[in-house]
Design a protein around this motif. Sequence first.
Motif, PDB file in Angstrom:
ATOM      1  N   UNK A 183       0.821  -1.216   0.000  1.00 42.34           N
ATOM      2  CA  UNK A 183       0.000   0.000   0.000  1.00 42.34           C
ATOM      3  C   UNK A 183       0.853   1.263   0.000  1.00 42.34           C
ATOM      4  N   UNK A 184       1.945   1.250   0.728  1.00 40.82           N
ATOM      5  CA  UNK A 184       2.838   2.416   0.763  1.00 40.82           C
ATOM      6  C   UNK A 184       3.491   2.616  -0.598  1.00 40.82           C
ATOM      7  N   UNK A 185       4.004   1.563  -1.198  1.00 39.32           N
ATOM      8  CA  UNK A 185       4.656   1.660  -2.502  1.00 39.32           C
ATOM      9  C   UNK A 185       3.653   2.091  -3.576  1.00 39.32           C
ATOM     10  N   UNK A 186       2.409   1.643  -3.438  1.00 40.70           N
ATOM     11  CA  UNK A 186       1.360   2.000  -4.406  1.00 40.70           C
ATOM     12  C   UNK A 186       0.745   3.371  -4.129  1.00 40.70           C
ATOM     13  N   UNK A 187       1.180   4.005  -3.063  1.00 38.97           N
ATOM     14  CA  UNK A 187       0.707   5.329  -2.667  1.00 38.97           C
ATOM     15  C   UNK A 187      -0.807   5.363  -2.450  1.00 38.97           C
ATOM     16  N   UNK A 188      -1.312   4.359  -1.738  1.00 40.11           N
ATOM     17  CA  UNK A 188      -2.734   4.293  -1.416  1.00 40.11           C
ATOM     18  C   UNK A 188      -3.074   5.426  -0.456  1.00 40.11           C
ATOM     19  N   UNK A 189      -4.134   6.154  -0.776  1.00 41.71           N
ATOM     20  CA  UNK A 189      -4.560   7.289   0.044  1.00 41.71           C
ATOM     21  C   UNK A 189      -6.059   7.191   0.291  1.00 41.71           C
ATOM     22  N   UNK A 190      -6.563   7.969   1.277  1.00 37.50           N
ATOM     23  CA  UNK A 190      -8.007   7.959   1.541  1.00 37.50           C
ATOM     24  C   UNK A 190      -8.811   8.299   0.286  1.00 37.50           C
ATOM     25  N   UNK A 191      -9.850   7.522   0.047  1.00 30.55           N
ATOM     26  CA  UNK A 191     -10.714   7.739  -1.107  1.00 30.55           C
ATOM     27  C   UNK A 191     -10.301   6.991  -2.362  1.00 30.55           C
ATOM     28  N   UNK A 192      -9.106   6.416  -2.385  1.00 26.21           N
ATOM     29  CA  UNK A 192      -8.685   5.623  -3.543  1.00 26.21           C
ATOM     30  C   UNK A 192      -9.492   4.335  -3.606  1.00 26.21           C
ATOM     31  N   UNK A 193      -9.599   3.776  -4.795  1.00 29.76           N
ATOM     32  CA  UNK A 193     -10.226   2.478  -4.981  1.00 29.76           C
ATOM     33  C   UNK A 193      -9.128   1.451  -5.224  1.00 29.76           C
ATOM     34  N   UNK A 194      -9.091   0.426  -4.404  1.00 32.27           N
ATOM     35  CA  UNK A 194      -8.098  -0.639  -4.537  1.00 32.27           C
ATOM     36  C   UNK A 194      -8.821  -1.908  -4.941  1.00 32.27           C
ATOM     37  N   UNK A 195      -8.428  -2.481  -6.071  1.00 32.11           N
ATOM     38  CA  UNK A 195      -9.004  -3.737  -6.538  1.00 32.11           C
ATOM     39  C   UNK A 195      -7.948  -4.829  -6.445  1.00 32.11           C
ATOM     40  N   UNK A 196      -8.286  -5.912  -5.772  1.00 31.76           N
ATOM     41  CA  UNK A 196      -7.386  -7.055  -5.632  1.00 31.76           C
ATOM     42  C   UNK A 196      -8.032  -8.248  -6.329  1.00 31.76           C
ATOM     43  N   UNK A 197      -7.566  -8.609  -7.535  1.00 31.38           N
ATOM     44  CA  UNK A 197      -8.212  -9.681  -8.288  1.00 31.38           C
ATOM     45  C   UNK A 197      -7.968 -11.075  -7.709  1.00 31.38           C
ATOM     46  N   UNK A 198      -6.962 -11.214  -6.874  1.00 30.75           N
ATOM     47  CA  UNK A 198      -6.675 -12.509  -6.237  1.00 30.75           C
ATOM     48  C   UNK A 198      -6.708 -12.305  -4.734  1.00 30.75           C
ATOM     49  N   UNK A 199      -7.860 -11.961  -4.206  1.00 26.48           N
ATOM     50  CA  UNK A 199      -7.996 -11.477  -2.841  1.00 26.48           C
ATOM     51  C   UNK A 199      -7.632 -12.498  -1.772  1.00 26.48           C
ATOM     52  N   UNK A 200      -7.978 -13.738  -1.964  1.00 25.18           N
ATOM     53  CA  UNK A 200      -7.684 -14.743  -0.942  1.00 25.18           C
ATOM     54  C   UNK A 200      -8.313 -14.358   0.380  1.00 25.18           C
ATOM     55  N   UNK A 201      -7.511 -14.278   1.433  1.00 26.41           N
ATOM     56  CA  UNK A 201      -8.041 -13.925   2.750  1.00 26.41           C
ATOM     57  C   UNK A 201      -8.138 -12.425   2.970  1.00 26.41           C
ATOM     58  N   UNK A 202      -7.678 -11.625   2.029  1.00 24.24           N
ATOM     59  CA  UNK A 202      -7.916 -10.188   2.079  1.00 24.24           C
ATOM     60  C   UNK A 202      -6.896  -9.342   2.804  1.00 24.24           C
ATOM     61  N   UNK A 203      -5.673  -9.798   2.951  1.00 20.93           N
ATOM     62  CA  UNK A 203      -4.690  -9.013   3.704  1.00 20.93           C
ATOM     63  C   UNK A 203      -4.369  -7.680   3.037  1.00 20.93           C
ATOM     64  N   UNK A 204      -4.298  -7.643   1.710  1.00 23.99           N
ATOM     65  CA  UNK A 204      -4.073  -6.370   1.014  1.00 23.99           C
ATOM     66  C   UNK A 204      -5.271  -5.453   1.225  1.00 23.99           C
ATOM     67  N   UNK A 205      -6.470  -6.001   1.174  1.00 25.77           N
ATOM     68  CA  UNK A 205      -7.674  -5.203   1.383  1.00 25.77           C
ATOM     69  C   UNK A 205      -7.741  -4.605   2.770  1.00 25.77           C
ATOM     70  N   UNK A 206      -7.360  -5.367   3.774  1.00 27.41           N
ATOM     71  CA  UNK A 206      -7.352  -4.859   5.144  1.00 27.41           C
ATOM     72  C   UNK A 206      -6.361  -3.706   5.274  1.00 27.41           C
TER      73      UNK A 206
END
Length: 75
Positions: free
Chosen positions: A16-39
Amino acid sequence: DPWGVCVWHCVPSYVCVVSQVQPGHLVFDPYMGTGSIGVAAAHYGAYVWGSDIDVRVIKMVRWPGCALLSPWSSP
């Protein structure tokens, strides 16, 4: 094990830091699995959308306030 828990626990936040995720961004994880990136992305204030080919994995993980949208079963 010096490379065990800490390294793998920190990877979603690092992504998330490398991708520069910020409030209001939309993050899509096509291989979500248990969702650790989503969390981690939700922690940074992003909206999270994910999918996985194995619906059993998605059914195991239920986040508060999330809906399961699946063509194979009703929510």
